[in-house]
Enzyme design. Structure first.
Site, short mmCIF file in Angstrom:
data_model
loop_
_atom_site.label_atom_id
_atom_site.label_comp_id
_atom_site.label_asym_id
_atom_site.label_seq_id
_atom_site.Cartn_x
_atom_site.Cartn_y
_atom_site.Cartn_z
N GLU A 135 10.17 -22.69 25.21
CA GLU A 135 8.76 -23.06 25.08
C GLU A 135 7.94 -21.98 24.38
OE1 GLU A 135 7.60 -26.04 25.61
OE2 GLU A 135 5.77 -25.23 24.72
N SER B 149 0.34 -32.64 18.49
CA SER B 149 -0.14 -33.84 19.20
C SER B 149 -1.63 -33.72 19.52
CB SER B 149 0.64 -34.02 20.50
OG SER B 149 0.19 -33.07 21.46
N VAL C 291 9.95 9.86 5.89
CA VAL C 291 10.73 10.94 5.25
C VAL C 291 10.15 11.32 3.88
CG1 VAL C 291 12.82 10.20 6.47
CG2 VAL C 291 12.48 9.48 4.12
N HIS D 72 3.46 1.66 -0.41
CA HIS D 72 2.62 1.63 0.80
C HIS D 72 1.76 2.88 0.74
CE1 HIS D 72 1.18 1.20 4.81
NE2 HIS D 72 2.08 1.94 5.42
N GLU E 237 -0.05 -5.07 11.69
CA GLU E 237 1.19 -4.93 12.48
C GLU E 237 0.92 -4.55 13.93
OE1 GLU E 237 3.11 -2.38 9.72
OE2 GLU E 237 2.53 -0.52 10.69
N TYR F 151 17.36 3.26 -2.56
CA TYR F 151 17.98 2.01 -3.01
C TYR F 151 18.10 1.05 -1.83
CZ TYR F 151 20.62 -0.70 -6.46
OH TYR F 151 21.03 -1.65 -7.37
N GLY F 152 17.07 1.07 -0.96
CA GLY F 152 17.06 0.20 0.21
C GLY F 152 16.41 -1.13 -0.12
N SER F 153 15.63 -1.62 0.84
CA SER F 153 15.02 -2.94 0.70
C SER F 153 14.23 -3.05 -0.62
CB SER F 153 14.10 -3.19 1.90
OG SER F 153 13.44 -4.42 1.78
N GLN F 154 13.21 -2.22 -0.78
CA GLN F 154 12.39 -2.30 -2.00
C GLN F 154 13.10 -1.64 -3.20
OE1 GLN F 154 9.50 -3.97 -2.46
NE2 GLN F 154 9.56 -4.63 -0.34
P1 NAD Z 1 14.41 1.54 3.27
O1 NAD Z 1 14.43 1.93 4.72
O2 NAD Z 1 15.13 0.31 2.90
O3 NAD Z 1 14.97 2.79 2.42
C1 NAD Z 1 16.30 3.08 2.40
C2 NAD Z 1 16.57 4.10 1.32
O4 NAD Z 1 15.98 5.37 1.68
C3 NAD Z 1 18.05 4.34 1.10
O5 NAD Z 1 18.35 4.40 -0.26
C4 NAD Z 1 18.29 5.72 1.73
O6 NAD Z 1 19.30 6.40 1.04
C5 NAD Z 1 16.94 6.39 1.51
N1 NAD Z 1 16.69 7.43 2.51
C6 NAD Z 1 16.70 7.30 3.86
N2 NAD Z 1 16.46 8.48 4.45
C7 NAD Z 1 16.31 9.38 3.44
C8 NAD Z 1 16.05 10.78 3.39
N3 NAD Z 1 15.90 11.50 4.51
N4 NAD Z 1 15.94 11.36 2.19
C9 NAD Z 1 16.08 10.65 1.06
N5 NAD Z 1 16.34 9.34 1.04
C10 NAD Z 1 16.45 8.71 2.21
O7 NAD Z 1 12.89 1.54 2.77
P2 NAD Z 1 11.99 0.27 2.36
O8 NAD Z 1 11.85 -0.64 3.54
O9 NAD Z 1 12.45 -0.26 1.06
O10 NAD Z 1 10.58 1.00 2.19
C11 NAD Z 1 10.29 1.79 1.05
C12 NAD Z 1 8.79 1.79 0.84
O11 NAD Z 1 8.37 0.46 0.58
C13 NAD Z 1 8.00 2.25 2.05
O12 NAD Z 1 6.87 2.94 1.60
C14 NAD Z 1 7.57 0.94 2.71
O13 NAD Z 1 6.38 1.06 3.46
C15 NAD Z 1 7.34 0.10 1.47
N6 NAD Z 1 7.39 -1.35 1.68
C16 NAD Z 1 8.45 -1.91 2.31
C17 NAD Z 1 8.53 -3.29 2.43
C18 NAD Z 1 9.72 -3.95 3.09
O14 NAD Z 1 9.71 -5.17 3.23
N7 NAD Z 1 10.76 -3.24 3.48
C19 NAD Z 1 7.51 -4.10 1.92
C20 NAD Z 1 6.45 -3.50 1.24
C21 NAD Z 1 6.41 -2.12 1.12
MG MG Z 2 2.78 -4.64 6.48
#
Ligand code: NAD
Ligand code: MG
Length: 339
Positions: free
Chosen positions: A237, A262, A95, A118, A205, A36-39
């Site tokens: 700069e 410019s 992970v 990904h 990257e 339940y992180g970023s994505q």
């Molecule tokens: P994130 O770091 O935000 O994930 C956090 C989540 O992972 C939390 O809910 C946490 O509880 C859980 N977590 C952390 N460690 C854990 C563990 N050991 N066991 C179980 N759960 C665990 O992840 P994200 O950045 O959302 O990335 C998720 C996927 O999306 C990846 O494959 C990433 O490459 C891909 N992705 C990310 C972005 C981005 O902008 N962040 C963009 C495109 C694709």
């Molecule tokens: Mg990328």
């Protein structure tokens, strides 16, 4: 260099829009979002608001994420309870293999779908799902909070979509339905492969976005400071002003930037830039790409993680202590629009 002849009208890639996707392919199916992180949070909320049946799975120790998901009204399962017709692996890439082995693999059944944002773990065989499931990718080209914000505004973030394994014969339809559910087809969804997404992502990257830009900034800062110019002036700069340039490029392409700067900057930039980015650099970029293609980089990074990240930790510490960081901390206090 020249581009190949167009395959699909004005675009070279296959692009899917709203009408190409049918949410029906996910109706009546249970979607389990792991993480339940970023994505994860953005996908879970957008899919739910699209009328789909969504649950979230989280490790019990991660109380903050757990509380956040419950506050958003999501049903939260322990990792031990992971279950669903579609399981989305939205936790950090490093992970994922461990979580997959322990909590996901035995939950997959005939016709299940496993989804990634990904391609790394599938492309480099860190996760090898059984043959009787669909393996798909929906990868938004933006961070989760933007995916959520655009959705709420009735828009969407473009995404890449791919099918690695099509056991059901409907894997692409399911991926498109998911992309529609998170709002991506409103913007457009580009078809790719796990290989292309993974290799271009790593290349970008390493040589351009993170690695390339960081070295370019630090090196130009060092040159100015070594020649006796004040670090504060050098900071503004070579680092601060980069945003203005990147914004122009982002909004309208490189030529849009040339038009805005410019006449002196145009002439100086066009004649001198090529002296910095020489053929040698292009050869090195190709070498880096070959290390990505052969799996050499992936192996190095996986082993680095197994060893407890000794190189990573050293390098990160060095980055944190570069003089530009010290000057930058002070200079940013002068900029009222930065928090
Ligand atoms: P994130 O770091 O935000 O994930 C956090 C989540 O992972 C939390 O809910 C946490 O509880 C859980 N977590 C952390 N460690 C854990 C563990 N050991 N066991 C179980 N759960 C665990 O992840 P994200 O950045 O959302 O990335 C998720 C996927 O999306 C990846 O494959 C990433 O490459 C891909 N992705 C990310 C972005 C981005 O902008 N962040 C963009 C495109 C694709
Ligand atoms: Mg990328």
């Amino acid at each position: 260099m020249k581009l190949e002849k167009n395959r699909f009208g004005d675009c070279m890639a296959k692009i899917y829009r709203e009408d190409d996707a049918d949410l029906g392919f996910l109706k009546g199916k249970k979607i389990c979002i792991v993480g339940y992180g970023s994505q994860g949070h953005a996908h879970a909320l957008n899919l739910r608001d699209s009328g789909l049946d969504v649950v979230v799975a989280l490790p019990e120790w991660d109380k903050d994420y757990w509380k956040k998901a419950e506050k958003d009204g999501m049903k939260v399962l322990k990792l031990e309870e992971i279950d669903g017709d579609l399981i989305a692996m939205l936790i950090p890439d490093m992970v994922q293999p461990g979580v997959y082995k322990k909590f996901v693999e035995h939950r997959l059944r005939d016709g299940s779908t496993i989804l990634f944002a990904h391609g790394f773990n599938i492309h480099y065989n860190q996760i090898v799902p059984p043959k009787n499931v669909d393996v798909i990718m929906v990868a938004p080209k933006g961070p989760g909070p933007l995916v959520r914000r655009m959705f709420l505004e009735g828009k969407g973030v473009p995404a890449l979509i791919a099918v690695n394994q099509n056991s059901s014969g409907r894997a692409l339809k399911i991926a498109l339905a998911y992309a529609k559910g998170i709002g991506a087809t409103r913007a457009g969804v580009i078809e790719t492969t796990f290989k292309e997404e993974t290799e271009t992502d790593l290349f970008g990257e390493q040589v351009d976005l993170c690695g390339g830009v960081a070295e370019m900034i630090k090196m130009s800062f060092e040159v100015l400071v070594e020649f006796g110019y004040q670090p504060e002036v050098a900071y503004f700069e070579v680092l601060h002003e980069l945003k203005l340039i990147v914004d122009l490029i982002y909004e309208g392409g490189i030529f849009n930037m040339w038009k805005a700067v410019s006449e002196t900057a145009k002439y100086g930039g066009m004649t001198r830039g090529k002296r910095i980015f020489t053929e040698d650099i292009k050869q090195e970029m190709k070498k880096i790409l070959r290390e990505i293609q052969s799996g050499e980089f992936a192996k190095e990074w996986i082993l680095e993680n197994i060893a407890g990240r000794p190189v990573y930790t050293k390098l990160l510490e060095k980055e944190a202590n570069h003089p530009i960081e010290i000057v930058g901390k002070e200079m940013r206090k002068m900029i009222p629009w930065l928090k």
